[in-house]
Design an enzyme around this catalytic site. Sequence first.
Site, mmCIF file in Angstrom:
data_model
loop_
_atom_site.group_PDB
_atom_site.id
_atom_site.type_symbol
_atom_site.label_atom_id
_atom_site.label_comp_id
_atom_site.label_asym_id
_atom_site.label_seq_id
_atom_site.Cartn_x
_atom_site.Cartn_y
_atom_site.Cartn_z
ATOM 1 N N HIS A 1 0.837 -1.211 0.000
ATOM 2 C CA HIS A 1 0.000 0.000 0.000
ATOM 3 C C HIS A 1 0.868 1.257 0.000
ATOM 4 O O HIS A 1 0.684 2.150 -0.842
ATOM 5 C CB HIS A 1 -0.906 -0.021 1.239
ATOM 6 N N GLU A 2 1.786 1.340 0.930
ATOM 7 C CA GLU A 2 2.599 2.553 1.026
ATOM 8 C C GLU A 2 3.487 2.721 -0.197
ATOM 9 O O GLU A 2 3.754 3.843 -0.637
ATOM 10 C CB GLU A 2 3.426 2.548 2.314
ATOM 11 N N HIS B 1 1.660 4.481 -2.925
ATOM 12 C CA HIS B 1 1.787 5.938 -2.818
ATOM 13 C C HIS B 1 3.132 6.402 -3.388
ATOM 14 O O HIS B 1 3.214 7.432 -4.067
ATOM 15 C CB HIS B 1 1.706 6.373 -1.354
ATOM 16 N N HIS C 1 3.336 7.020 -7.028
ATOM 17 C CA HIS C 1 2.704 8.272 -7.437
ATOM 18 C C HIS C 1 3.741 9.399 -7.447
ATOM 19 O O HIS C 1 3.699 10.299 -8.302
ATOM 20 C CB HIS C 1 1.564 8.587 -6.472
#
Length: 674
Positions: free
Chosen positions: A466-467, A470, A473
Amino acid sequence: MNSELTRWTGPEGLPRFDLIGDADFAPAFDRELAAAEAAMEAIAANPEPASFQNTVAAMETADEGLNRVLSVFYTLASVDSTAARQALQRDFAPRLAEYGSKISMDPRLFARVRLVADQAEALPAEDRRIVELALRDLTRAGAGLSGAARDRMAEIRSRMAVLTTQFAQNVLADERDYVLPVPQDRLAGLPDWLVRAMRAAARERGLDGQVVTLNRSLIVPFLEHAEDRALREVAFRAWTARGSGQGAGGEATSNLPLIAEILSLRHERAQILGYPDFATYKLEPEMAGTPARVRDLLDRVWKPATRRAAEDQAKLVALAREDGVNGPFEAWDWRFYSQRLLRREHDVDPDEVKPYLTLDAMLGAVFDVAGRLFGLKFHPIDAPLWSNDVRAWRVTRDGRLMAVFVGDYFARPGKRSGAWCSSLQSQHRIGAGQRAIVVNVCNFTPPEEPGRPAFLSWDDAHTLFHEFGHATHHILSDVAWPSISGTSVAQDFVELPSQLYEHWLEQPQVLDAHARHNVTGAPIPADLRDRVIAAGKADAGFSTTEYLESALVDLALHRGDPPADPMARQAEFLAELGAPDAIPMRHASPHFAHVFAGDSYASGYYSYLWSEVMDADAFAAFEETGDIFDAETARRLEDTILSRGGSAPADQLWIAFRQRMPGIDPLLKGRGLA
């Protein structure tokens, strides 16, 4: 002033954390704040007619030096909080709020930006976008106000900065100071790896024996495995008491009065700006747009989630009865019996999986997925960072630097709980341009001894992916201006890349390649792999319900007039909702840092679910090709979303990728609630 705070000289442009001390921050902050104020004053007072370059473009770089100082400081304050750093936070917060007020409420700046906006049609698309956002942000901050309303808005901003800083510090104090000693004769049910981690936590605090702390990597597995029901209750109550005045710090760390004042000030701010309440104000620029649309989504998931939770609870109660638990089924029972049900129905023991899920193996999986999707390669960097167990990598594609990635993965005293992604430096193309320096922070259980592997749970592995979603991005960002770089997007769009990336963890070809036994090197058995993936949805009723409770309470507290007693309103609302007694909120208000330690997720905790609607549909785009690493779909994802930052409204970016808006069915199917 220590020049290392603004001119970073470490490998690949990283700050030299070994050359920076707490005493360096105040003089650097003073100088760079003054420089930023002077730069903004020069823009506002410029006698030349307002233009894009001398106004909006100039504002993009006016506080660059201040941002560099603050990015180092707040990184350290979150990963290694000390009394000195907390005192600096309390000093900086109102001064930064005052600086923000000067900018956002300066009528000269507002007038110049409006003039630029009136002539923006001829500008390139990204230039038009930052003009549009600058005007929107100034308007929403109160730049059009005057007189008493203007003065009051500045007072609110300053006070809010103090309150939200104190809220976060109170939660951290309760998390840091609590320890529950667990005697040797009360360890029944606890796996060896957890007992060793509890002993390491005790040694870290200068204690003998073994202890439970409020770090999630210890408290959750303790609640899942401890056969001693009384101890589970003590640990659970301590975990849920953070910030309530009943935690380790008592009334000294109570966030209850802070919550009431924060809600009141937010409501007042919204009304000064002409909105009926804070939720309406906050959601206006988001994809959702209105509180009614958010509530509609949450309600549509609430019924299937609570129906599934009730079915599961009936099974868990039956297991508890087998153990002679004849009284009410309590919140501290759920995780324990859920694990037992998991083993019975899916033949999965989480401890059977852990040998295949070392941190290094899962980092290999994370990097491999990024390579196969986007052509990224990761090269370790030997750099002086804030702790010896923090690592850094140079990220390249076709030999070209794309970013620097830093990973801080292990729990330690003074580190904020949870997991997050931040950036020391954002990508932009101003002048020579710069690439992102992106940081992932987690709180995994550290290795039992130096040189030993660190083992992750299945949830931990999801957090890692999940991290890093990010992080992609930031890494793939390719925009002109820092204000629209990376994750600078609508709040209910920001979780799309992170939640989408989690899907690749659950793919057999990824696990077969990387989930290998830490001793033998053998790949995870196919049968175990499939059972683990299937079991991932086993407790979806519980996890979805506890999340929805927090999201719905967040929305309710910010709609209408602020409650005089927020905790009473929270209890009343949950009763109206019919929330199960055995499933409390994932984040009760006194420690709901997403909502009360800043404004980012206030009225916005729903955004994880809003983004999940899109991430389920986005992964379906890969599945529809028959190849989860389809090069064309990955290229389109990068071109339309990951590289674009906030350069266009979120709904436009999504439609450019998927050609339509998403539906809710893939989400329900993905959570096993269909």
